[in-house]
Design an enzyme around this catalytic site. Structure first.
Site, PDB file in Angstrom:
ATOM      1  CG  ASN A 161      -2.417 -19.374  37.756  1.00 58.81           C
ATOM      2  OD1 ASN A 161      -2.964 -18.336  38.118  1.00 58.81           O
ATOM      3  ND2 ASN A 161      -1.303 -19.382  37.063  1.00 58.81           N
ATOM      4  CD  GLU A 260       1.776  -8.564  36.162  1.00 61.17           C
ATOM      5  OE1 GLU A 260       2.440  -9.448  35.577  1.00 61.17           O
ATOM      6  OE2 GLU A 260       2.289  -7.550  36.651  1.00 61.17           O
ATOM      7  CB  CYS A 294       1.976 -16.684  34.242  1.00 61.14           C
ATOM      8  SG  CYS A 294       2.531 -15.995  35.808  1.00 61.14           S
ATOM      9  CD  GLU A 468      -0.238  -7.485  39.725  1.00 60.51           C
ATOM     10  OE1 GLU A 468       0.025  -8.693  39.825  1.00 60.51           O
ATOM     11  OE2 GLU A 468      -1.399  -7.053  39.686  1.00 60.51           O
TER      12      GLU A 468
END
Ligand code: NAP
Length: 487
Positions: A161, A260, A294, A468
């Site tokens: 994505n 993640e 997300c 991150e």
């Protein structure tokens, strides 16, 4: 563009289908067709690595490890900075390439390239600021010195994505920390990853420091690398389901994991919110990347007093969106990544409607719609509908009504996920109180976009482990070493 427009520079799919990138060499092959979801045509074919190639990549990463670790933080910083500059110089070509293989609208692709490049600039800066620690023991008799060392070879696995940003968000801190890496991009969007490798070469990344391989056997290939004692880090971005499998696999060799994973973000709007700002925020939080994010607002929780005006405003804005091929001028929403994704969205919407949800716009796909799903607004969605619990990953805004603050928090937390949440209220005390009550790693307060390389991105609950970006992102690729020092 038209389909016959010649590709320029880095936007050319054929340029990025030349081979696996291992030890600074391009190893030719084929086997994975890359599809343009805007049209369904095949853009190129990339190689299909097996376990032997994966081991070759680990060998290359190992061969480069000592040399890379020995470079000064300043040298690593300057290479990352050059990589940032090159991405910026080639931004338009990269945006077109992303739009071609992912389908997202060019405006979204341009935004992604800028965001992705910023990770290299940020970690170029962080490379020279790796922290250490010095303390006295409580007794006052001894000293504690803490150093941070590169953790070792890192396997990086990324989704389709955000094909550029999910890669730079891992490569940036890993290289800044002094690690060598093997990147396995998603099968749907490998061209961007190979384009990044090419730019890295140009920026001066030594052979073997970054290796890229594509495969149709992600499980066996990854498991083989995790079982090799030389791999010490797995950094994964993708679904919670695959994350669980990888955590179990990594446990066998006790490999350090950063995860993640998926999300199910609540977007909470109180009666006292600025309606127009909340609608602007909702459009960004819901529709960035066509809803394939997300952090996408999966559940719009709206207080009763503002509910009808919010649904009306949202419906107007969603109806006005122009759907089309990602790279065509004026397109605001492109196709979904696969027809399978369209089928999933269709199933979730049909199930919600069968439970009483009301359709304000969209909600149906034509038989020949292929990769496209229209912008959709639903309200009166019952909390037990499947789309309240699963990631929709598409342009469907599902609105739920609530009355009290406590109810909003309970609804927001009614999920195994805990990645992102949004709260709109002009009462900042309330917004912060509700933000604290929601169990997520990130909260947008009167903002529909939270991603920033300088901020710690990541989730609570089953949305992930670790962060991150930000000042802590580099530590995910470092091992603290404590020296008990007498002097
Ligand atoms: P996915 O199916 O989990 O795939 C992600 C990556 O894992 C791909 O490269 C995939 O390779 C690989 N993979 C699949 N099975 C594997 C296995 N057994 N072992 C090793 N690797 C394996 O996710 P996706 O559909 O690409 O991406 C969408 C998901 O990513 C959503 O859930 C979204 O929320 C999440 N996401 C999270 C974040 C975040 O920062 N939290 C950001 C973006 C996306 P193949 O392509 O070859 O299958």
């Amino acid at each position: 563009m038209t389909l016959d427009t010649p590709f320029t520079g880095y936007s050319d799919p054929a340029l990025h289908a030349e081979g696996l990138y291992i030890g600074g060499e391009w190893l030719p092959g084929g086997g994975i067709p890359v599809i343009d979801p805007s049209t369904g045509r095949t853009l190129a074919e990339v190689p299909d690595a097996g376990e032997a190639e994966a081991m070759r990549a680990v060998d290359a990463a190992e061969a480069a490890a000592a040399g890379w670790r020995a470079t000064s933080p300043r040298q690593r910083s300057e290479i990352l900075r050059r990589w940032f500059t090159l991405m910026t110089e080639h931004a338009e070509e990269l945006a077109l390439l992303i739009s071609l293989e992912n389908g997202k609208a060019l405006a979204d692709a341009r935004g992604e390239v800028a965001y992705a490049a910023e990770f290299f600039r940020w970690y170029a800066e962080e490379a020279t600021r790796i922290p250490g620690e010095f303390r006295h023991t409580p007794s006052g008799l001894h000293n504690i010195l803490v150093d941070h060392e590169p953790i070792g070879i890192a396997v990086l696995i990324t989704p389709w994505n955000f094909p550029a940003a999910m890669a730079t968000r891992k490569i940036g801190p890993a290289l800044a920390a002094g690690c060598t890496v093997i990147l396995k991009p998603a099968s749907e969007t490998p061209l961007t990853a190979y384009a990044m490798a090419r730019l890295g070469e140009e920026a001066g990344v030594p052979p073997g420091v970054v290796n890229v391989l594509t495969t149709t056997s992600p499980g066996p290939v990854t498991n083989a690398m995790l079982a090799d004692g030389r791999v010490r880090k797995l950094s994964f971005t993708g679904s919670t389901g695959v994350g669980r499998i990888l955590l179990a696999e990594a446990a066998k060799s006790v490999v350090s994991c950063s995860m993640e994973l998926g999300g199910n973000a609540p977007f909470v709007v109180f009666d006292d919110a600025d309606l127009s700002a909340a609608l602007d925020g909702a459009m960004v939080a819901k529709m960035r990347n066509g809803g394939e994010a997300c952090t996408a607002a999966n559940r719009l929780l709206v207080q009763s007093g503002i509910h009808d005006a919010f649904v009306e405003g949202l419906t107007e804005r969603m109806k006005a969106l122009k759907m089309g091929r990602g790279y065509d001028a004026g397109t605001q929403i492109g196709p979904m990544i696969t027809t399978k994704a369209v089928d999933k969205i269709d199933r979730l919407v049909a199930e919600a409607v069968s439970r009483g949800a009301r359709v304000h716009t969209g909600g149906k796909v034509a038989d020949d719609s292929g990769y496209y799903y229209p912008p959709t607004v639903l309200d009166n969605v019952p909390p037990e509908a499947a789309l309240a619990h699963e990631e929709i990953f598409g342009p469907v805004a599902a609105v739920y009504r609530f009355d009290t603050e406590e109810e909003a928090i309970a609804l927001a937390n009614d999920t195994e996920y805990g990645l992102a949440a949004y709260v709109y209220s002009q009462d900042i005390m309330r917004a912060m109180r509700v933000g604290r009550g929601i169990e997520t790693g990130m909260v947008g307060i009167n903002r529909g976009l939270m991603s920033d390389p300088a901020a710690p991105f990541g989730g609570a609950k089953q949305s992930g482990l670790g962060r991150e970006g930000g000042v802590t992102g580099i530590l995910e690729f470092m091992e603290p070493k404590y020296f008990a020092v007498e002097f």
